[in-house]
Design an enzyme around this catalytic site. Sequence first.
Site, mmCIF file in Angstrom:
data_model
loop_
_atom_site.group_PDB
_atom_site.id
_atom_site.type_symbol
_atom_site.label_atom_id
_atom_site.label_comp_id
_atom_site.label_asym_id
_atom_site.label_seq_id
_atom_site.Cartn_x
_atom_site.Cartn_y
_atom_site.Cartn_z
ATOM 1 N N ASP A 51 0.866 -1.178 0.000
ATOM 2 C CA ASP A 51 0.000 0.000 0.000
ATOM 3 C C ASP A 51 0.903 1.228 0.000
ATOM 4 O O ASP A 51 1.849 1.304 0.794
ATOM 5 C CB ASP A 51 -0.905 -0.001 1.242
ATOM 6 C CG ASP A 51 -2.043 0.993 1.112
ATOM 7 O OD1 ASP A 51 -3.205 0.560 1.059
ATOM 8 O OD2 ASP A 51 -1.762 2.219 1.045
ATOM 9 N N LYS A 56 -0.035 3.706 6.928
ATOM 10 C CA LYS A 56 -0.782 2.446 7.035
ATOM 11 C C LYS A 56 0.183 1.262 7.107
ATOM 12 O O LYS A 56 0.025 0.348 7.920
ATOM 13 C CB LYS A 56 -1.685 2.329 5.795
ATOM 14 C CG LYS A 56 -2.792 1.330 5.941
ATOM 15 C CD LYS A 56 -3.615 1.245 4.669
ATOM 16 C CE LYS A 56 -4.680 2.308 4.571
ATOM 17 N NZ LYS A 56 -5.486 2.179 3.350
ATOM 18 N N GLU A 175 -18.093 -5.418 6.559
ATOM 19 C CA GLU A 175 -17.368 -4.850 7.686
ATOM 20 C C GLU A 175 -18.023 -5.372 8.961
ATOM 21 O O GLU A 175 -19.229 -5.570 9.010
ATOM 22 C CB GLU A 175 -17.406 -3.321 7.625
ATOM 23 C CG GLU A 175 -16.571 -2.814 6.465
ATOM 24 C CD GLU A 175 -16.608 -1.305 6.316
ATOM 25 O OE1 GLU A 175 -16.832 -0.606 7.316
ATOM 26 O OE2 GLU A 175 -16.414 -0.837 5.189
ATOM 27 N N ASN A 231 -24.958 -6.442 -4.409
ATOM 28 C CA ASN A 231 -25.136 -5.250 -3.578
ATOM 29 C C ASN A 231 -26.418 -4.499 -3.941
ATOM 30 O O ASN A 231 -27.088 -3.939 -3.067
ATOM 31 C CB ASN A 231 -23.912 -4.337 -3.684
ATOM 32 C CG ASN A 231 -22.812 -4.787 -2.728
ATOM 33 O OD1 ASN A 231 -23.000 -5.741 -1.975
ATOM 34 N ND2 ASN A 231 -21.679 -4.124 -2.760
ATOM 35 N N PHE A 272 -31.831 -8.875 6.009
ATOM 36 C CA PHE A 272 -31.824 -7.589 5.288
ATOM 37 C C PHE A 272 -33.216 -7.004 5.124
ATOM 38 O O PHE A 272 -33.524 -6.361 4.127
ATOM 39 C CB PHE A 272 -31.087 -7.718 3.937
ATOM 40 C CG PHE A 272 -29.650 -7.295 4.077
ATOM 41 C CD1 PHE A 272 -28.774 -8.050 4.844
ATOM 42 C CD2 PHE A 272 -29.179 -6.132 3.507
ATOM 43 C CE1 PHE A 272 -27.463 -7.658 5.035
ATOM 44 C CE2 PHE A 272 -27.865 -5.712 3.693
ATOM 45 C CZ PHE A 272 -27.014 -6.486 4.451
ATOM 46 N N LEU A 273 -34.047 -7.227 6.129
ATOM 47 C CA LEU A 273 -35.384 -6.625 6.136
ATOM 48 C C LEU A 273 -35.557 -5.786 7.389
ATOM 49 O O LEU A 273 -36.672 -5.630 7.879
ATOM 50 C CB LEU A 273 -36.452 -7.721 6.098
ATOM 51 C CG LEU A 273 -36.782 -8.336 4.730
ATOM 52 C CD1 LEU A 273 -37.922 -9.345 4.867
ATOM 53 C CD2 LEU A 273 -37.162 -7.265 3.703
ATOM 54 N N LYS A 274 -34.441 -5.257 7.915
ATOM 55 C CA LYS A 274 -34.555 -4.413 9.116
ATOM 56 C C LYS A 274 -34.835 -2.989 8.678
ATOM 57 O O LYS A 274 -34.042 -2.351 7.998
ATOM 58 C CB LYS A 274 -33.271 -4.473 9.930
ATOM 59 C CG LYS A 274 -33.143 -5.738 10.731
ATOM 60 C CD LYS A 274 -32.173 -5.531 11.890
ATOM 61 C CE LYS A 274 -31.438 -6.823 12.191
ATOM 62 N NZ LYS A 274 -30.138 -6.913 11.494
ATOM 63 N N GLY A 280 -26.030 2.547 4.406
ATOM 64 C CA GLY A 280 -24.932 3.464 4.130
ATOM 65 C C GLY A 280 -23.656 2.667 4.001
ATOM 66 O O GLY A 280 -23.689 1.481 3.677
ATOM 67 N N CYS A 283 -19.830 0.852 0.531
ATOM 68 C CA CYS A 283 -20.112 -0.014 -0.629
ATOM 69 C C CYS A 283 -21.499 0.188 -1.223
ATOM 70 O O CYS A 283 -21.620 0.647 -2.357
ATOM 71 C CB CYS A 283 -19.937 -1.476 -0.229
ATOM 72 S SG CYS A 283 -18.234 -1.870 0.135
HETATM 73 C C1 UDX Z 1 -21.944 -4.706 1.996
HETATM 74 C C2 UDX Z 1 -22.346 -6.117 1.514
HETATM 75 O O1 UDX Z 1 -23.224 -6.710 2.485
HETATM 76 C C3 UDX Z 1 -21.091 -6.971 1.317
HETATM 77 O O2 UDX Z 1 -21.443 -8.252 0.811
HETATM 78 C C4 UDX Z 1 -20.170 -6.256 0.343
HETATM 79 O O3 UDX Z 1 -18.960 -6.994 0.170
HETATM 80 C C5 UDX Z 1 -19.842 -4.850 0.826
HETATM 81 O O4 UDX Z 1 -21.057 -4.122 1.047
HETATM 82 P P1 UDX Z 1 -21.159 -3.656 4.314
HETATM 83 O O5 UDX Z 1 -20.930 -2.377 3.590
HETATM 84 O O6 UDX Z 1 -20.157 -4.114 5.313
HETATM 85 O O7 UDX Z 1 -21.340 -4.857 3.268
HETATM 86 O O8 UDX Z 1 -22.562 -3.472 5.064
HETATM 87 P P2 UDX Z 1 -23.934 -4.291 5.211
HETATM 88 O O9 UDX Z 1 -23.854 -5.252 6.323
HETATM 89 O O10 UDX Z 1 -24.377 -4.816 3.895
HETATM 90 O O11 UDX Z 1 -24.913 -3.103 5.655
HETATM 91 C C6 UDX Z 1 -25.092 -1.979 4.803
HETATM 92 C C7 UDX Z 1 -26.023 -0.981 5.422
HETATM 93 O O12 UDX Z 1 -27.354 -1.455 5.396
HETATM 94 C C8 UDX Z 1 -25.748 -0.591 6.875
HETATM 95 O O13 UDX Z 1 -25.856 0.814 6.986
HETATM 96 C C9 UDX Z 1 -26.824 -1.298 7.649
HETATM 97 O O14 UDX Z 1 -27.147 -0.642 8.852
HETATM 98 C C10 UDX Z 1 -27.974 -1.255 6.659
HETATM 99 N N1 UDX Z 1 -28.968 -2.322 6.836
HETATM 100 C C11 UDX Z 1 -28.592 -3.624 6.724
HETATM 101 C C12 UDX Z 1 -30.296 -1.991 7.078
HETATM 102 O O15 UDX Z 1 -30.664 -0.818 7.158
HETATM 103 N N2 UDX Z 1 -31.215 -3.004 7.201
HETATM 104 C C13 UDX Z 1 -30.869 -4.311 7.090
HETATM 105 O O16 UDX Z 1 -31.763 -5.169 7.202
HETATM 106 C C14 UDX Z 1 -29.521 -4.632 6.850
#
Ligand code: UDX
Length: 465
Positions: A51, A56, A175, A231, A272-274, A280, A283
Amino acid sequence: MNKVSFVPHSPQSLSSVGLVSMKVAVIGLGYLGATTAVALSLVGHDLIGIDPDQAKVDALRAGRVPFFEPGLDEALAQAQSTGRLAIQAEHTCTSADVDVFLLCVGTPQSRSGMGADLRYLESSIDDLAPYLRADAIVVGKSTVPVGTAEALKGRLATLVAFEPYLSWNPEFLREGTALKDTLTPDRIVIGVDEPHSEALLRQLYQPMADLDIPIVKVDSKTAELVKVAANSFLATKISFINAMAEISEQVGADAVLLAEAIGYDERIGNKFLKTGIGFGGGCLPKDIRAFQACAADLGLEQSVSFLAQVEDINMRRRTRVLDIAREELGDLTNRRVAMLGAAFKPETDDIRDSPAMAVAELLWAAGAHVVVHDPKAVDNVRRMYPNLTVADTLEEAVAHAELVVVGTEWRDYALADSAVLGHLAANKLVIDGRNVLPYRQWQANGWKVIALGRNLEHNPVEVLV
Ligand code: UDX
């Protein structure tokens, strides 16, 4: 390549007796690259992490991960103790022994539009070209527009005297669970257009294949698309339930219970239905924007035009909190608001495109005095939001607040003592933007609880994290 026997006993290691150890260079040591380098050295490969950011590199060499990711510090120490992980700021002659170059650099949103900025990938190609052996492979892991592998291969071909191998192997780590996701992913996607890259990638991931983790072999364009499709689907799922929350709020229904009810259908699933203030992070938001830009370049904007709606719904959830704050308090000028949470989700200190910070900014722009707390991300908030006040403790944030907003679903907030906080606040009003509070206990302690998308009066059901 050396033949090694690797029989680890630690839970962070994967067993692969007879693994053919490969020399692997990981270019870019952010969340993706640092985790990948550590994980691959733990399974028995010989890693060089590169890097250009000297700070870092110094931190990682000293055994410090320059961001918060659970378990990664320990895993880094373990990897370093094997002697199979070198970290450096640039390629050296040792790069000439490398079998696999993994490109893990960022592909941020470009400054001039919604598309991805590929300049770090391009400079990685330029930097590694002098060290590339004719039989070594270059493999991209970053999220990119379809066609990037082909373009990078063309660029590389102009820099070397042979036909280079370049393929795509998207990464799905989240993450907060990055190490586990890298060591034991749901699947590994290898996007290859010839057998040599396929053979080397299968060898690289032999320890995972030994655990019966599916390896999905596709062409490089499909691999590029898989990542943005995954995504986009996840973002759509979140915005879908948040759209249901908008309707539920209007008619007095309850989107959390709705999610539970539809989630029992295995075709839909409950993940993923929260509902809350939306998605945010580094990604999902940028990837759905880049996908729209990529589709537009292909003359296919209609195919993913729904992603504009997905983003609109996501943004409306943030302003909804501002609207509720105004409905409850009227003019927000100089009103003290405690924002609980800054990270875009729990178990990270990452505040990139964080919904919590977006809400904090909206409240601040409306005149409120916003005090932000987060268990891990306060240093980043101080650096990036000098206009906001930062509290080191939850109690300090809530003291004298006229409104408390939960912006990140940290467990600390779900477990907080609402009686103690009630004595500290000037006004016992809380907006639960993540649906994590045991709201009956908060109500019992005199708080007015407004939970996004919920109707607590008619559906008195606790949702515990
Ligand atoms: C995401 C993808 O899940 C992962 O596969 C990819 O490699 C990188 O992008 P990440 O950015 O770590 O991972 O976050 P993720 O766990 O997906 O959550 C994304 C956002 O969605 C968060 O802000 C989280 O709070 C929100 N979220 C997640 C909701 O609002 N409701 C949900 O049900 C799930």
